[in-house]
Design a protein around this motif. Sequence first.
Motif, PDB file in Angstrom:
ATOM      1  N   ARG A  12      14.439  16.045  17.133  1.00  0.00           N
ATOM      2  CA  ARG A  12      14.272  17.335  17.954  1.00  0.00           C
ATOM      3  C   ARG A  12      15.903  17.750  18.281  1.00  0.00           C
ATOM      4  NH1 ARG A  12      11.315  21.067  16.659  1.00  0.00           N
ATOM      5  NH2 ARG A  12      13.192  22.177  16.642  1.00  0.00           N
ATOM      6  N   GLU A  13      16.754  16.881  18.667  1.00  0.00           N
ATOM      7  CA  GLU A  13      18.111  17.264  18.859  1.00  0.00           C
ATOM      8  C   GLU A  13      18.816  17.954  17.848  1.00  0.00           C
ATOM      9  OE1 GLU A  13      22.135  15.107  20.666  1.00  0.00           O
ATOM     10  OE2 GLU A  13      20.518  13.950  19.728  1.00  0.00           O
ATOM     11  N   ARG A  14      18.619  17.265  16.636  1.00  0.00           N
ATOM     12  CA  ARG A  14      19.154  17.634  15.367  1.00  0.00           C
ATOM     13  C   ARG A  14      18.671  18.824  14.631  1.00  0.00           C
ATOM     14  NH1 ARG A  14      20.050  12.762  16.400  1.00  0.00           N
ATOM     15  NH2 ARG A  14      21.970  11.461  15.611  1.00  0.00           N
ATOM     16  N   LEU A  15      17.288  18.911  15.057  1.00  0.00           N
ATOM     17  CA  LEU A  15      16.699  20.199  14.487  1.00  0.00           C
ATOM     18  C   LEU A  15      17.167  21.558  15.417  1.00  0.00           C
ATOM     19  CD1 LEU A  15      13.155  19.350  13.243  1.00  0.00           C
ATOM     20  CD2 LEU A  15      15.012  19.420  11.824  1.00  0.00           C
ATOM     21  N   ASP A  16      17.089  21.164  16.484  1.00  0.00           N
ATOM     22  CA  ASP A  16      17.882  22.483  17.532  1.00  0.00           C
ATOM     23  C   ASP A  16      19.368  22.601  17.421  1.00  0.00           C
ATOM     24  OD1 ASP A  16      15.316  22.323  18.697  1.00  0.00           O
ATOM     25  OD2 ASP A  16      15.494  21.256  20.463  1.00  0.00           O
ATOM     26  N   SER A  17      20.102  22.016  16.799  1.00  0.00           N
ATOM     27  CA  SER A  17      21.355  22.238  16.465  1.00  0.00           C
ATOM     28  C   SER A  17      21.722  22.864  15.243  1.00  0.00           C
ATOM     29  CB  SER A  17      22.242  20.925  16.646  1.00  0.00           C
ATOM     30  OG  SER A  17      21.901  20.104  15.449  1.00  0.00           O
ATOM     31  N   ASP A  35      23.800  21.241   8.360  1.00  0.00           N
ATOM     32  CA  ASP A  35      22.308  21.576   8.245  1.00  0.00           C
ATOM     33  C   ASP A  35      21.527  20.305   7.353  1.00  0.00           C
ATOM     34  OD1 ASP A  35      22.598  23.238  10.204  1.00  0.00           O
ATOM     35  OD2 ASP A  35      21.593  25.004   9.145  1.00  0.00           O
ATOM     36  N   TRP A  42       9.429  19.225  10.922  1.00  0.00           N
ATOM     37  CA  TRP A  42       8.711  18.671  12.022  1.00  0.00           C
ATOM     38  C   TRP A  42       7.350  18.791  12.257  1.00  0.00           C
ATOM     39  CZ3 TRP A  42      10.532  16.304  16.031  1.00  0.00           C
ATOM     40  CH2 TRP A  42       9.721  16.523  17.061  1.00  0.00           C
ATOM     41  N   GLU A  81      13.048  12.206  19.948  1.00  0.00           N
ATOM     42  CA  GLU A  81      14.119  12.870  20.577  1.00  0.00           C
ATOM     43  C   GLU A  81      15.411  13.165  19.727  1.00  0.00           C
ATOM     44  OE1 GLU A  81      15.346  10.785  24.108  1.00  0.00           O
ATOM     45  OE2 GLU A  81      13.245  10.963  25.026  1.00  0.00           O
ATOM     46  N   GLU A 131      11.712  23.391  10.617  1.00  0.00           N
ATOM     47  CA  GLU A 131      10.253  23.322  11.234  1.00  0.00           C
ATOM     48  C   GLU A 131       9.134  22.902  10.473  1.00  0.00           C
ATOM     49  OE1 GLU A 131       9.882  24.080  14.462  1.00  0.00           O
ATOM     50  OE2 GLU A 131      12.023  23.562  14.249  1.00  0.00           O
ATOM     51  N   ARG A 162      16.936  25.938   9.327  1.00  0.00           N
ATOM     52  CA  ARG A 162      15.953  25.986  10.391  1.00  0.00           C
ATOM     53  C   ARG A 162      14.693  26.045   9.893  1.00  0.00           C
ATOM     54  NH1 ARG A 162      20.214  29.006  13.203  1.00  0.00           N
ATOM     55  NH2 ARG A 162      19.562  30.926  12.274  1.00  0.00           N
TER      56      ARG A 162
END
Length: 221
Positions: free
Chosen positions: A182-187, A125, A201, A179, A198, A194
């Motif tokens: 967002r891909e990294r934050l969603d993982s 993370d 983000w 992209e 956010e 998290r």
Amino acid sequence: MPSGLGSRARELSLPYYEDALPAHDIFHAKRVHDVALQLADQHPDSVDREVLAAAAWFHDIGRPLERVGEIDDHDEWAASEATALLQTEDVATDRLAAVRHSLRAHSIRANSPEPVTIEAKLLFDADKLDAAGAVGLVRLACIVGERSGRTGEQYAIIDDASTLGGDHPELPDIDLIREWTRERLDSLYTEPGRHLGESRWGFMQTFFDQFAHETDAGTGN
């Protein structure tokens, strides 16, 4: 060992970052280290902070070699190299295994193993969070620059190439950055990760809006 595992790992890792480019240098390792420990403070589970600190310092020591093609996988190489270094430092076997797993599992690559320990998840993370927020924007722009102009690849496109007219299928770098982030934050694996993601983000969304405003030909700005 004469000093803490994390402190000794920092000393041992420093030479490996001498040839690193900005996106994966010792300053990146320090930020990952600091954020990982920050997340550990907020996590309800018990965390071996020394293992986490050591893994953070070691996690990108193979990047310079991977960049020039001397190794194929900086995760696996770092895990082996760090294990060899720490075996001479009287580090307990279970801690060696924990550091090794964290290093092997820290990437977002499809072939990377899933992080299963809390230390591995926190390292994952923290590493991904360094691709978000103000620092993340700078780092990802550096990565775009690093990859630009290689044999068979096109140079970086900051703006939207379609505005030039004709056939320009290239995705502008700003879309790639959006992209990638967002891909990294969603993982992310942990709730503290998290939450911080956010927040970062939100800042990036403001930046993207301003970027779109400045590159809109119709605004006259």
